[in-house]
Motif scaffolding. Sequence first.
Motif, mmCIF file in Angstrom:
data_model
loop_
_atom_site.group_PDB
_atom_site.id
_atom_site.type_symbol
_atom_site.label_atom_id
_atom_site.label_comp_id
_atom_site.label_asym_id
_atom_site.label_seq_id
_atom_site.Cartn_x
_atom_site.Cartn_y
_atom_site.Cartn_z
ATOM 1 N N UNK A 1 32.947 -0.981 -16.312
ATOM 2 C CA UNK A 1 32.121 -2.175 -16.129
ATOM 3 C C UNK A 1 30.965 -2.126 -17.120
ATOM 4 N N UNK A 2 30.594 -3.317 -17.647
ATOM 5 C CA UNK A 2 29.571 -3.357 -18.690
ATOM 6 C C UNK A 2 28.393 -4.241 -18.282
ATOM 7 N N UNK A 3 27.184 -3.692 -18.451
ATOM 8 C CA UNK A 3 25.957 -4.467 -18.266
ATOM 9 C C UNK A 3 25.551 -5.023 -19.627
ATOM 10 N N UNK A 4 25.610 -6.339 -19.771
ATOM 11 C CA UNK A 4 25.399 -6.971 -21.074
ATOM 12 C C UNK A 4 23.923 -7.310 -21.278
ATOM 13 N N UNK A 5 23.384 -6.905 -22.446
ATOM 14 C CA UNK A 5 21.996 -7.195 -22.804
ATOM 15 C C UNK A 5 21.957 -8.112 -24.023
ATOM 16 N N UNK A 6 21.122 -9.149 -23.937
ATOM 17 C CA UNK A 6 21.003 -10.121 -25.025
ATOM 18 C C UNK A 6 19.534 -10.491 -25.187
ATOM 19 N N UNK A 7 19.029 -10.383 -26.415
ATOM 20 C CA UNK A 7 17.614 -10.654 -26.694
ATOM 21 C C UNK A 7 16.694 -9.820 -25.797
ATOM 22 N N UNK A 8 17.115 -8.586 -25.541
ATOM 23 C CA UNK A 8 16.298 -7.672 -24.754
ATOM 24 C C UNK A 8 16.375 -7.868 -23.255
ATOM 25 N N UNK A 9 17.197 -8.801 -22.784
ATOM 26 C CA UNK A 9 17.297 -9.078 -21.355
ATOM 27 C C UNK A 9 18.687 -8.740 -20.813
ATOM 28 N N UNK A 10 18.716 -8.230 -19.605
ATOM 29 C CA UNK A 10 19.982 -7.975 -18.930
ATOM 30 C C UNK A 10 20.524 -9.305 -18.432
#
Length: 256
Positions: free
Chosen positions: A115-124
């Motif tokens: 399972x992957x926790x996706x981070x984008x622009x520093x946010x989860x």
Amino acid sequence: MSENNKKSKISALAITFNEEENVKRYIESLSFADEIIFVDSQSTDNTISLAESYGVKVIQRKFDDFSNQRNFAISQAKNDWIVFFDLDEIISPELETEIIESVNSPNNHVAFFAKRNFYFMGEHIKYGGWQNDKAIRLFNKNFCKYNGNLVHEIVQCKGKTAVLKNSLNHYSYKNFDNYNDKLNLYSKLQAENLYQKKIKPNFYHFFIRPMYRFLWQYIFRLGILDGKTGFILAYVHSFSVYKRYLQLWMMYRKID
């Protein structure tokens, strides 16, 4: 140690291109692997020299598509058990322990999803479909290979699979230009795949598909709950769908 009690050896594989900022952390997180191999798509930064300084075997191969690149890497591995993480994915100590236990347990599984926790622009990112994100990252090469898709390739398995309990953190975003370039590459490869299937773009592809992608991600999969970041993410992904069919249209008209 008896034959039955021998620990299974693990090969850690990765495909790389200009990943110098991730190399050290990635290699250190895979210290449990018995060998590490990078198949590099002719990086122009210090990826290769850094990797080799840490004892990684680096093989340069011109990039054609993701499945071929990954399957080539598998063919270079000495061991049956493979971990195939991306360099922007972080393997925690808990996940490392679970991986080692999984390959040495008599569970009859040939592959494991992470399972992957996706981070984008520093946010989860917790919504928009990303909350269910998982991919096979551990498998036995005798029963598994990538399915041949030019992009968004998946592992095909002949046998039982399971999901690891511990998650990994996925930091796909470096900066906006880099993320956009990545989506452009995905769009191009998807367009090539559609071209091979002789699919021709029409009104539906140019207008309905991008709109549906935005609504699916932002509204139906609750991306709106991620605020402005959720909106930006849904927008750039919907635009990449439009770009896919624009590139397909250009292929039919022999336009570069």
